[in-house]
Design a protein around this motif. Structure first.
Motif, PDB file in Angstrom:
ATOM      1  N   UNK A 627      11.660  -4.824  34.074  1.00  0.00           N
ATOM      2  CA  UNK A 627      11.425  -5.220  32.689  1.00  0.00           C
ATOM      3  C   UNK A 627      11.575  -6.732  32.591  1.00  0.00           C
ATOM      4  N   UNK A 628      11.007  -7.267  31.545  1.00  0.00           N
ATOM      5  CA  UNK A 628      11.186  -8.670  31.190  1.00  0.00           C
ATOM      6  C   UNK A 628      11.589  -8.736  29.726  1.00  0.00           C
ATOM      7  N   UNK A 629      12.377  -9.705  29.420  1.00  0.00           N
ATOM      8  CA  UNK A 629      12.834  -9.891  28.047  1.00  0.00           C
ATOM      9  C   UNK A 629      12.008 -10.994  27.410  1.00  0.00           C
ATOM     10  N   UNK A 630      11.408 -10.683  26.270  1.00  0.00           N
ATOM     11  CA  UNK A 630      10.619 -11.662  25.522  1.00  0.00           C
ATOM     12  C   UNK A 630      11.469 -12.198  24.367  1.00  0.00           C
ATOM     13  N   UNK A 631      12.048 -13.386  24.537  1.00  0.00           N
ATOM     14  CA  UNK A 631      12.846 -13.936  23.437  1.00  0.00           C
ATOM     15  C   UNK A 631      11.948 -14.323  22.260  1.00  0.00           C
ATOM     16  N   UNK A 632      12.384 -13.983  21.066  1.00  0.00           N
ATOM     17  CA  UNK A 632      11.649 -14.301  19.846  1.00  0.00           C
ATOM     18  C   UNK A 632      12.611 -14.973  18.861  1.00  0.00           C
ATOM     19  N   UNK A 633      12.060 -15.878  18.093  1.00  0.00           N
ATOM     20  CA  UNK A 633      12.850 -16.570  17.077  1.00  0.00           C
ATOM     21  C   UNK A 633      12.039 -16.608  15.787  1.00  0.00           C
ATOM     22  N   UNK A 634      12.663 -16.156  14.708  1.00  0.00           N
ATOM     23  CA  UNK A 634      11.987 -16.113  13.411  1.00  0.00           C
ATOM     24  C   UNK A 634      12.152 -17.445  12.694  1.00  0.00           C
ATOM     25  N   UNK A 635      11.056 -17.896  12.112  1.00  0.00           N
ATOM     26  CA  UNK A 635      11.069 -19.141  11.359  1.00  0.00           C
ATOM     27  C   UNK A 635      10.487 -18.893   9.966  1.00  0.00           C
ATOM     28  N   UNK A 636      10.927 -19.694   9.014  1.00  0.00           N
ATOM     29  CA  UNK A 636      10.264 -19.762   7.714  1.00  0.00           C
ATOM     30  C   UNK A 636       9.173 -20.814   7.827  1.00  0.00           C
ATOM     31  N   UNK A 637       7.938 -20.400   7.645  1.00  0.00           N
ATOM     32  CA  UNK A 637       6.834 -21.326   7.835  1.00  0.00           C
ATOM     33  C   UNK A 637       5.698 -20.959   6.899  1.00  0.00           C
ATOM     34  N   UNK A 638       4.700 -21.833   6.872  1.00  0.00           N
ATOM     35  CA  UNK A 638       3.479 -21.592   6.116  1.00  0.00           C
ATOM     36  C   UNK A 638       2.305 -22.091   6.948  1.00  0.00           C
ATOM     37  N   UNK A 639       1.106 -21.863   6.445  1.00  0.00           N
ATOM     38  CA  UNK A 639      -0.077 -22.194   7.234  1.00  0.00           C
ATOM     39  C   UNK A 639      -0.168 -23.694   7.504  1.00  0.00           C
ATOM     40  N   UNK A 640       0.178 -24.510   6.513  1.00  0.00           N
ATOM     41  CA  UNK A 640       0.112 -25.958   6.670  1.00  0.00           C
ATOM     42  C   UNK A 640       1.514 -26.547   6.516  1.00  0.00           C
ATOM     43  N   UNK A 641       2.420 -25.996   7.282  1.00  0.00           N
ATOM     44  CA  UNK A 641       3.829 -26.389   7.164  1.00  0.00           C
ATOM     45  C   UNK A 641       4.021 -27.871   7.467  1.00  0.00           C
ATOM     46  N   UNK A 642       3.378 -28.372   8.498  1.00  0.00           N
ATOM     47  CA  UNK A 642       3.567 -29.769   8.871  1.00  0.00           C
ATOM     48  C   UNK A 642       3.084 -30.716   7.770  1.00  0.00           C
ATOM     49  N   UNK A 643       1.993 -30.342   7.095  1.00  0.00           N
ATOM     50  CA  UNK A 643       1.480 -31.189   6.013  1.00  0.00           C
ATOM     51  C   UNK A 643       2.479 -31.266   4.875  1.00  0.00           C
ATOM     52  N   UNK A 644       3.000 -30.118   4.464  1.00  0.00           N
ATOM     53  CA  UNK A 644       3.961 -30.097   3.362  1.00  0.00           C
ATOM     54  C   UNK A 644       5.236 -30.852   3.725  1.00  0.00           C
ATOM     55  N   UNK A 645       5.722 -30.635   4.935  1.00  0.00           N
ATOM     56  CA  UNK A 645       6.930 -31.346   5.352  1.00  0.00           C
ATOM     57  C   UNK A 645       6.683 -32.851   5.413  1.00  0.00           C
ATOM     58  N   UNK A 646       5.485 -33.248   5.840  1.00  0.00           N
ATOM     59  CA  UNK A 646       5.168 -34.666   5.868  1.00  0.00           C
ATOM     60  C   UNK A 646       5.202 -35.295   4.493  1.00  0.00           C
ATOM     61  N   UNK A 647       4.669 -34.572   3.493  1.00  0.00           N
ATOM     62  CA  UNK A 647       4.680 -35.090   2.121  1.00  0.00           C
ATOM     63  C   UNK A 647       6.107 -35.188   1.597  1.00  0.00           C
ATOM     64  N   UNK A 648       6.883 -34.106   1.764  1.00  0.00           N
ATOM     65  CA  UNK A 648       8.253 -34.080   1.235  1.00  0.00           C
ATOM     66  C   UNK A 648       9.130 -35.104   1.944  1.00  0.00           C
ATOM     67  N   UNK A 649       9.073 -35.116   3.281  1.00  0.00           N
ATOM     68  CA  UNK A 649       9.899 -36.063   4.021  1.00  0.00           C
ATOM     69  C   UNK A 649       9.492 -37.504   3.740  1.00  0.00           C
ATOM     70  N   UNK A 650       8.203 -37.745   3.569  1.00  0.00           N
ATOM     71  CA  UNK A 650       7.764 -39.098   3.247  1.00  0.00           C
ATOM     72  C   UNK A 650       8.299 -39.574   1.914  1.00  0.00           C
ATOM     73  N   UNK A 651       8.206 -38.719   0.903  1.00  0.00           N
ATOM     74  CA  UNK A 651       8.697 -39.076  -0.438  1.00  0.00           C
ATOM     75  C   UNK A 651      10.217 -39.255  -0.429  1.00  0.00           C
ATOM     76  N   UNK A 652      10.921 -38.312   0.172  1.00  0.00           N
ATOM     77  CA  UNK A 652      12.385 -38.412   0.201  1.00  0.00           C
ATOM     78  C   UNK A 652      12.827 -39.602   1.047  1.00  0.00           C
ATOM     79  N   UNK A 653      12.119 -39.858   2.141  1.00  0.00           N
ATOM     80  CA  UNK A 653      12.485 -40.984   2.985  1.00  0.00           C
ATOM     81  C   UNK A 653      12.359 -42.312   2.267  1.00  0.00           C
ATOM     82  N   UNK A 654      11.297 -42.465   1.483  1.00  0.00           N
ATOM     83  CA  UNK A 654      11.145 -43.695   0.701  1.00  0.00           C
ATOM     84  C   UNK A 654      12.284 -43.849  -0.309  1.00  0.00           C
ATOM     85  N   UNK A 655      12.667 -42.755  -0.960  1.00  0.00           N
ATOM     86  CA  UNK A 655      13.786 -42.821  -1.900  1.00  0.00           C
ATOM     87  C   UNK A 655      15.078 -43.229  -1.202  1.00  0.00           C
TER      88      UNK A 655
END
Length: 873
Positions: A627-655
């Motif tokens: 047998x082989x073990x397939x490690x899995x990790x659950x994440x909270x994500x969305x289809x365009x997660x990187x885009x949303x994080x870029x917008x939020x992090x950019x705005x918060x970073x400027x503040x």
């Protein structure tokens, strides 16, 4: 249908116990058989027997065919007026050599009425050309599925079943052992390619997947390596015997055998094929024996397992005894075509019976078999019709041809156990009947899995880490409650009022919300069901987003307005002394909060969060398990997660960066309207640094659940703790140590007490007085200089008016002192005495000597402070 039965004697191997007795019986039978008469006409059969090459089947098939021919010619009830004669050549299983031999057979007298080739490649060539000469082709050793094409080979028959007859048996075994994934490796020849195409179609219908399909021409090394790379477990091999040795030498090198693998091979190899020394391989017999152990073969039943006498009046065991006699004691395992010998024997009998069946129809048409020539289509048609309807019991079993001219037969299933083949079952594809003996042996505990069993194993957050951080977060929430209660309870204290308590309340609430976000950050599939996990994702996002907006937004608002009102130039500062209205502060926080709320709302509507699974490299367990073990990790994500994080992090970073800049710009500002802005600046420094470091680190460590949670949660905890401690603890300490618990109404009864206790107000008053005194001193210095000039002019004028006699009288007098006469320094008539008039100085001027050092301009000009009022007047 599965039928369990005991294992019968191995059908296609000679019976050792009664060989001598059977041989004697056959000799007696031949002696008593009627002899042919002298007036028989000869019918010639052109045969191609491969005595060497890839399949040297002629070594046993030619004696078997000759034996059948002798028996037929000795029969008075079969072709009584004819005698069959065999004209044969060695084709070497080579289509090129067979082309030359076919030419000799066709263009050399006598005329051949039937052709009997062996080897699929040779049969393909002969059968495709035979129709041009109106010849029937009856093969004894051709298994290529391509030969079942009636349009291409219209006059072809064979007593050797098609290789595709193995495929229904293989599919049945796959189902029995519950395999749904197989791999194949084949030699690149037409017979194996067409067989594999048929297998692919059959397994697809059965819901079985061919995961890997490899082929080779002469060197199988690369193909075997690819099988290992693709984790092939159940492997069907289609190749000739010589290539089989090459394949399993590579199999041994790649360790593609053992308890995790099963090989399916063709069953018509010699029994000791893996023990034969081959200069083309560099593996020992021991290596080969180890590699082939446990493989399964499917083989067409070529010897009737039943003890019955067929049309030749001979049982299968008697046939084997007679064949051994003709071979002169050769070892069957080293004799090519020994297994196919019964097929060659029955092929001659099928031809004889068919020719015998055509005698009467041809006689009715006024024709005879001896009238056959290569242009006579009628005789060929009669022979074709007779063969197509043949049905008799031969030494190989029931001989019946299907519509494509292929033999229909049962399949024998064998397994190599301990270096020798053991029968483990039969399969009748026409009836769907599997006869199973139950004696299959496996290297492991049972049939191996068709693939490495992959077990999904979810990675969850360390519960100890989650508990520890949760304790800190809970204590932080309690601290926030204490700070909020303190701020509300002491809201009437003037010192608290001057710190904008409502903004501080927002900061405390925001810190508590951010600390509460630690709990959903640590909740995963270990605590909640998968259907509830998206709700946890929403809590994470909203608590952290709104908590940051309240906590940091309220501090940013303070520092923003301090910078706006108290860092202007002197000429503009007076215009900015208007009262700071609280609604402006609350409006600023409201704008920041509204921006976050709208952005989060749009995010959740347009691209809501859901669960995604990250897969890691498969891991082998410590135990020796398949047998082989397939490690899995659950994440909270969305289809365009990187885009949303870029917008939020950019705005918060400027503040955050703007907050650091404003805190630096206002570090030296003192104001009573927001008396804790320095503490706010310190809190902004800490929060900004932690956030700017933690955000990219957690993105990098997103695949490591413990490290990612530790960084994110501890950054939240430390930011909240630092903010609460910096903002509220100094206020608590001041109120406790100084006892400033009175309200604003009580404080106003004590006139000036607030001002005297306020160091900042004193400092500003002294600065104003200092600037006024500097202006007064500058004016007085200018006045003193003007007066000195006037005194010097008067002294010079007075000296010129003195009479010359006066100079003589005073000639012997002592010289005047270099010090000026004090009377000369008296003011002119009309000026008041400086000792009686001090009203021109401001009340605080008497303290100016304490503000300036002794080496100032006044002291350098020898002007005493007491004379300044006189000179000024």
């Amino acid at each position: 249908m599965l039928v369990m039965c005991t294992s019968p004697p191995r059908a296609n191997r000679p019976a050792r116990g009664h060989a001598a007795l059977l041989r004697a019986s056959l000799i007696i039978l031949l002696l008593l058989w009627p002899r042919p008469s002298a007036g028989k006409k000869k019918l010639y059969i052109g045969a191609l027997f491969p005595m060497s090459g890839g399949w040297p089947g002629g070594q046993a098939c030619m004696p078997s065919a000759q034996m059948a021919l002798d028996l037929v010619n000795n029969r008075s009830d079969i072709l009584p007026d004819y005698e069959l004669e065999l004209i044969h050549y060695d084709s070497m299983c080579d289509p090129g050599e067979a082309t030359k031999l076919l030419y000799d057979l066709l263009y050399t007298e006598p005329i051949k009425i039937v052709l009997m080739p062996g080897c699929s490649g040779v049969s393909t060539l002969v059968a495709e050309a035979a129709r041009m000469w109106n010849l029937i082709v009856l093969s004894y050793g051709s298994s290529s599925p391509a030969l079942s094409n009636r349009q291409r080979f219209p006059t072809f028959f064979r007593t050797h079943p098609s290789a595709t007859l193995h495929n229904p048996t293989r599919v049945q075994l796959f189902k029995k052992w519950k395999w749904t994934r197989i791999a194949t490796i084949q030699q690149t020849t037409e017979v194996f390619t067409s067989t594999l195409d048929d297998l692919e179609q059959r397994v697809k219908e059965a819901g079985i997947e061919i995961s890997v399909r490899q082929s080779f021409l002469t060197d199988p090394a690369v193909a075997v390596k690819n099988l290992k790379r693709q984790d092939a477990r159940i492997i069907v091999g289609l190749f000739y015997e010589t290539e089989a040795r090459k394949v399993f030498c590579e199999v041994f090198k790649e360790k593609l055998y053992g308890k995790k693998h099963v090989w399916f091979l063709i069953g018509w190899y010699a029994d000791n094929w893996f023990k034969i020394k081959d200069p083309a391989i560099n593996c020992t017999v021991e290596n080969m024996t180890e590699a082939v152990e446990g493989h399964v073969t499917t083989e067409i039943v070529m010897l009737n397992p039943e003890t019955v006498r067929g049309v030749s009046n001979m049982t299968s065991q008697e046939f084997l005894a007679a064949l051994m006699s003709r071979l002169g004691g050769k070892n069957p395992e080293e004799t090519g075509g020994f297994q196919e010998a019964p097929l060659a024997y029955d092929a001659v009998w099928a031809l004889a019976l068919a020719l015998n069946k055509t005698v009467a129809p041809l006689k009715a048409k006024g024709r005879r078999l001896e009238d056959f020539n290569y242009n006579n289509h009628d005789i060929t048609s009669e022979i074709y019709r007779a063969l197509n309807t043949s049905s008799f019991e031969g030494v190989s079993g029931q001989v019946v041809f299907d519509a494509q001219g292929s033999r229909m037969a049962m399949t024998l299933i064998e397994q190599l156990q301990g270096g020798s083949y053991k029968k483990i079952g039969y399969y009748d594809s026409s009836q769907g009947n599997l006869s199973w003996f139950g004696n299959d042996v496996w290297i492991g505990a049972g049939p191996p899995a068709d693939r490495t069993v992959v077990i999904d194993e979810y990675r969850y957050l360390s519960q100890k880490l989650f508990a520890a951080v949760s304790v800190f977060a809970g204590l932080g929430i309690l601290l926030g409650i204490v700070c909020l209660t303190f701020n509300i309870y002491n809201g009437n204290v003037r010192y608290i009022q001057n710190s904008q308590p409502y903004l501080n309340n927002m900061t405390a609430v925001g810190c508590m919300m951010a600390l509460a976000a630690v709990f959903p950050l640590g909740i995963d599939g270990h605590h909640v069901q998968k259907s509830q996990f998206p709700v946890v994702c929403q809590f994470r996002l909203w608590l952290l987003g709104l908590g940051f907006s309240l906590a940091y937004g309220s501090m940013f608002t303070k520092i923003w307005w301090v910078h706006t009102l108290f860092t202007k130039k002197d000429e503009k500062k007076e215009k900015k002394k208007q009262h700071l209205e609280p609604w402006k502060l609350y409006a600023t926080v409201g704008v920041l909060l509204a921006i976050d709320f709208l952005s989060l709302m749009i995010w959740q509507i347009v691209d809501p969060l859901h669960i995604t699974k990250e897969k890691f490299t498969k891991e082998a367990p410590k135990e020796d398990l398949d047998v082989l073990i397939q490690p899995l990790l659950e994440h909270c994500s969305s289809k365009k997660m990187n885009t949303w994080l870029g917008v939020v992090y950019g705005y918060k970073g400027l503040l955050l960066l703007l907050g650091i800049f404003l805190a630096y710009e206002t570090k030296s500002v003192s104001t009573e309207k927001i008396n804790d802005h320095r503490a706010v600046g310190m809190a902004i420094y800490n929060v900004a640094v932690l956030c700017l470091i933690t955000a990219p680190v957690t993105m990098i460590l997103s695949s490591q659940q413990d490290a990612s949670f530790a960084f994110a949660s501890l950054a939240i905890v430390f930011s909240a703790y630092i903010t609460l401690v910096v903002l509220f603890v100094p206020k608590m300490r001041r109120l406790i140590t100084r006892g400033e618990w009175q309200s604003e109404q009580q404080d106003t009864l004590k006139t000036g007490s607030s001002t005297n206790n306020n160091d900042e107000e004193k400092s500003r008053q002294l600065e104003r007085e200092n600037r006024e005194l500097q202006k007064i001193i500058q004016e007085k210095e200018e006045r003193v200089s003007a007066l000195r000039n006037q005194l010097a002019e008067r002294q010079a004028l007075r000296n010129r008016r003195r009479p010359s006699t006066g100079q003589n009288q005073n000639h012997n007098a002592p010289p005047p002192s270099s010090q000026p006469d004090p009377k000369s320094l008296l003011p002119p008539p009309g000026y008041p005495n400086p000792t009686t008039d001090n009203h021109s100085l401001p009340p605080s001027f008497s303290n100016s000597s304490n503000l300036y050092p002794a080496d100032s301009k006044m002291s350098r000009n020898h002007c005493h402070n007491s004379q300044i009022p006189l000179l000024y007047k």
